[in-house]
Design an enzyme around this catalytic site. Structure first.
Site, PDB file in Angstrom:
ATOM      1  N   HIS A   1     -62.097 -19.757  52.032  1.00  0.00           N
ATOM      2  CA  HIS A   1     -63.501 -19.288  52.053  1.00  0.00           C
ATOM      3  C   HIS A   1     -63.874 -18.674  53.406  1.00  0.00           C
ATOM      4  O   HIS A   1     -64.981 -18.850  53.894  1.00  0.00           O
ATOM      5  CB  HIS A   1     -64.473 -20.427  51.710  1.00  0.00           C
ATOM      6  CG  HIS A   1     -64.267 -20.970  50.327  1.00  0.00           C
ATOM      7  ND1 HIS A   1     -64.858 -20.424  49.216  1.00  0.00           N
ATOM      8  CD2 HIS A   1     -63.518 -22.000  49.873  1.00  0.00           C
ATOM      9  CE1 HIS A   1     -64.491 -21.100  48.133  1.00  0.00           C
ATOM     10  NE2 HIS A   1     -63.671 -22.056  48.506  1.00  0.00           N
TER      11      HIS A   1
ATOM     12  N   ASN B   1     -68.153 -23.442  43.161  1.00  0.00           N
ATOM     13  CA  ASN B   1     -67.587 -22.110  43.009  1.00  0.00           C
ATOM     14  C   ASN B   1     -68.358 -21.374  41.917  1.00  0.00           C
ATOM     15  O   ASN B   1     -69.268 -21.945  41.308  1.00  0.00           O
ATOM     16  CB  ASN B   1     -66.115 -22.212  42.598  1.00  0.00           C
ATOM     17  CG  ASN B   1     -65.206 -22.549  43.767  1.00  0.00           C
ATOM     18  OD1 ASN B   1     -65.438 -22.120  44.900  1.00  0.00           O
ATOM     19  ND2 ASN B   1     -64.160 -23.307  43.508  1.00  0.00           N
TER      20      ASN B   1
END
Ligand code: NDP
Length: 497
Positions: free
Chosen positions: A63, A136
């Site tokens: 990320h 997510n």
């Protein structure tokens, strides 16, 4: 402020060093004679270089690339019968939030329009501390045991010799860990390339717990449904954009907020009474599975709105540190093995990335008063508790525990062992359900994306993967086999790992 406005702004302040000394010349270094060499006493030059050399902090291992914005969460429906979490205490209650969206695998300069899962993290600055909801844009994940996570991520990153990303590494891992098929199917579907961050859903993915005022526990799943509507890029559009604007998603979010087109998500929950977990047909703590809406319908809770751009990317987005372990009274963990590992690993990563006092940074700091006995450590830039007592219990009025926040006991039994979560037929039902809910065009796009990527791998990986696709749905398996030019037997044999 745009560049023109910035240019127009008249500088009236005197430039100083970090220690506050006025700088007499910021354009000309100090030398012995006009041709040099330079003098070691040019401390402004050395301070400038030394700080520059240290401007980068370790990139997030996953990320790394993202965009963030501030906003608020407003309760629209009463769910206080399920949770005593203060942020849900009454309809209309508002809570400040900071959200960060991200790519998973790429580094911080990676193109925004690649096929990848997107991160969806929201920090709720509640009256009883920060609640970080870090999920997510997918309701499930590739693996369900955290011992596999690090290997999975390395398979998504770069090869050791070529430094290239590799379809072979992806499918090798997925074919050897077929519980990943559900998530792989979402990733390869048209939702695998969302049109920026505003047009995708977010999911807490794990099962969490709610505790109500009567100290009853419920299991809960969180959903954030985009109110902008789901929109995705076709692979062709995405490929073109990769060459035109690598920061498409960051720009899109920033511009929308700047133009006051504030993006919104409807927050919903699915609730399961504690005792039902024992008998439900799916293990509700298995991160590769959803709770079908038919079994546990979604309930509206509130609206998440993002309405303020960061004024400094590094301070607010890069230094933002989310942890699934940041839970508030009324919201708790669950036995989900992946969640259990994440509860610890996120704060551990932040201590490495930002330092032990990362919660003191403005974007991470709770809006409520913090009373802890933690002291010292690198970069302790608050008052460090001043002269207050540093141990507990004490006789000098230091903060004390509050037993009313104790969660009800969770019944756990069993022998300590390494329990394999063996692959079963059930692991293919939900990927199949997903395939079957797609229309013809969506199925074709999914099969095309799988063929394109799997087609770059050696034949033995393709042959290992095909039976799993077939098992999810024969049409899925046959479609991919045909695209790869492989003759499929009517019922291919699965090699159960
Ligand atoms: P439902 O028909 O009740 O739910 C289907 C869900 O699938 C909807 O939330 C829909 O999202 C979502 N969806 C539609 N197309 C895609 C896609 N290409 N990729 C990902 N999600 C998509 O059925 P079930 O609850 O029984 O679930 C069936 C399958 O749907 C599951 O196996 C799972 O793969 C997927 N799914 C289920 C979710 C759940 O929590 N139950 C959540 C998300 C996906 P939308 O409403 O935005 O159109």
């Amino acid at each position: 402020m745009n560049l023109e406005q910035k240019k127009a702004q008249k500088g009236t302040k005197t430039l100083t060093t970090a220690s506050g000394r006025p700088v007499e010349d910021n354009q000309t270094s100090m030398s012995a004679g006009p041709r040099g060499p330079l003098l070691a006493q040019d401390l402004h030059l050395f301070e400038k270089m030394a700080h520059f050399n240290r401007e980068r902090i370790p990139e997030r291992v996953v990320h790394a690339k993202g965009a963030g914005a501030h906003g608020r969460f407003t309760v629209t429906n009463d769910i206080s019968r399920y949770t005593r979490a203060n942020l849900f205490s009454e309809v209309g209650k508002e809570t400040e939030v900071f959200a960060r969206f991200s790519l998973v695998a790429g580094e911080s300069g990676y193109p925004d329009t690649v096929r990848d899962v997107r991160g969806f993290a929201v920090k709720f600055y509640t009256d009883e501390g920060n609640w970080d909801m870090i999920g997510n844009n997918t309701p499930v994940f590739f693996v369900r045991d955290p011992l596999k996570f690090m290997d999975f991520i390395r398979s998504q990153k770069r090869e050791p010799d070529t430094h290239l990303r590799s379809d072979t590494m992806w499918w090798d891992f997925w074919a050897l860990n077929p519980e990943s098929l559900h998530q792989v199917t979402i990733l390869m579907s048209e939702r695998g390339i969302p049109k920026g961050y505003r047009h995708m859903n977010g999911y807490g993915s794990h099962t969490f717990s709610f505790i109500n005022a009567e100290n009853e526990r419920f299991w809960v799943k969180f959903h954030f449904k985009t109110m902008q509507g789901i929109k995705n890029f076709t692979p062709e559009e995405a490929a073109t954009l990769c060459g035109k604007d690598t920061d498409w998603a960051i720009r899109d979010l920033y511009k929308a907020i700047e133009q006051k087109a504030y993006p919104k998500w409807k927050m919903q929950v699915q609730i399961m009474p504690e005792e039902e977990a024992e008998h439900y047909r799916w293990n509700p703590f298995d991160l590769t599975k959803v709770w079908p809406h038919g079994d546990y319908p979604v309930m509206d809770v509130g609206i998440l709105e993002l309405n303020r751009n960061p004024t400094n990317y590094f301070a607010e987005v890069e230094q933002a540190a989310f942890s699934p372990g940041n839970l508030v009274p009324g919201i708790g963990a669950s036995p989900d093995k992946m969640l259990q590992a994440r509860l610890i690993s996120y704060s551990d990563a932040h201590r490495y990335r930002l330092g032990v006092n990362y919660e003191l940074l403005p974007v991470n700091c709770p809006k409520t008063k913090v009373h802890t006995y933690q002291r010292d450590g690198f970069m302790r830039f608050d008052e460090n508790g001043k002269a207050s007592v540093v141990y507990e219990p004490n006789s000098f009025g230091g903060p004390v525990e509050a037993s009313e926040y104790l969660e009800p006991p969770l019944k756990i039994s069993g022998n300590a062992a390494r329990y394999k979560q063996a692959l079963t037929d059930d692991d293919f039902v939900q990927p199949g359900n997903l395939f079957r809910l797609m229309d013809k065009k969506q199925k074709e796009a999914l099969i095309k994306a799988v063929v394109e990527s799997l087609g770059k791998t050696p034949p033995f990986i393709q042959e290992r993967m095909l039976p799993y696709l077939y098992k999810a749905d024969p049409e899925y398996g046959k479609g991919v086999a045909q695209g790869l030019g492989i003759q499929l037997r009517s019922q291919p044999q699965m090699a159960m790992p």
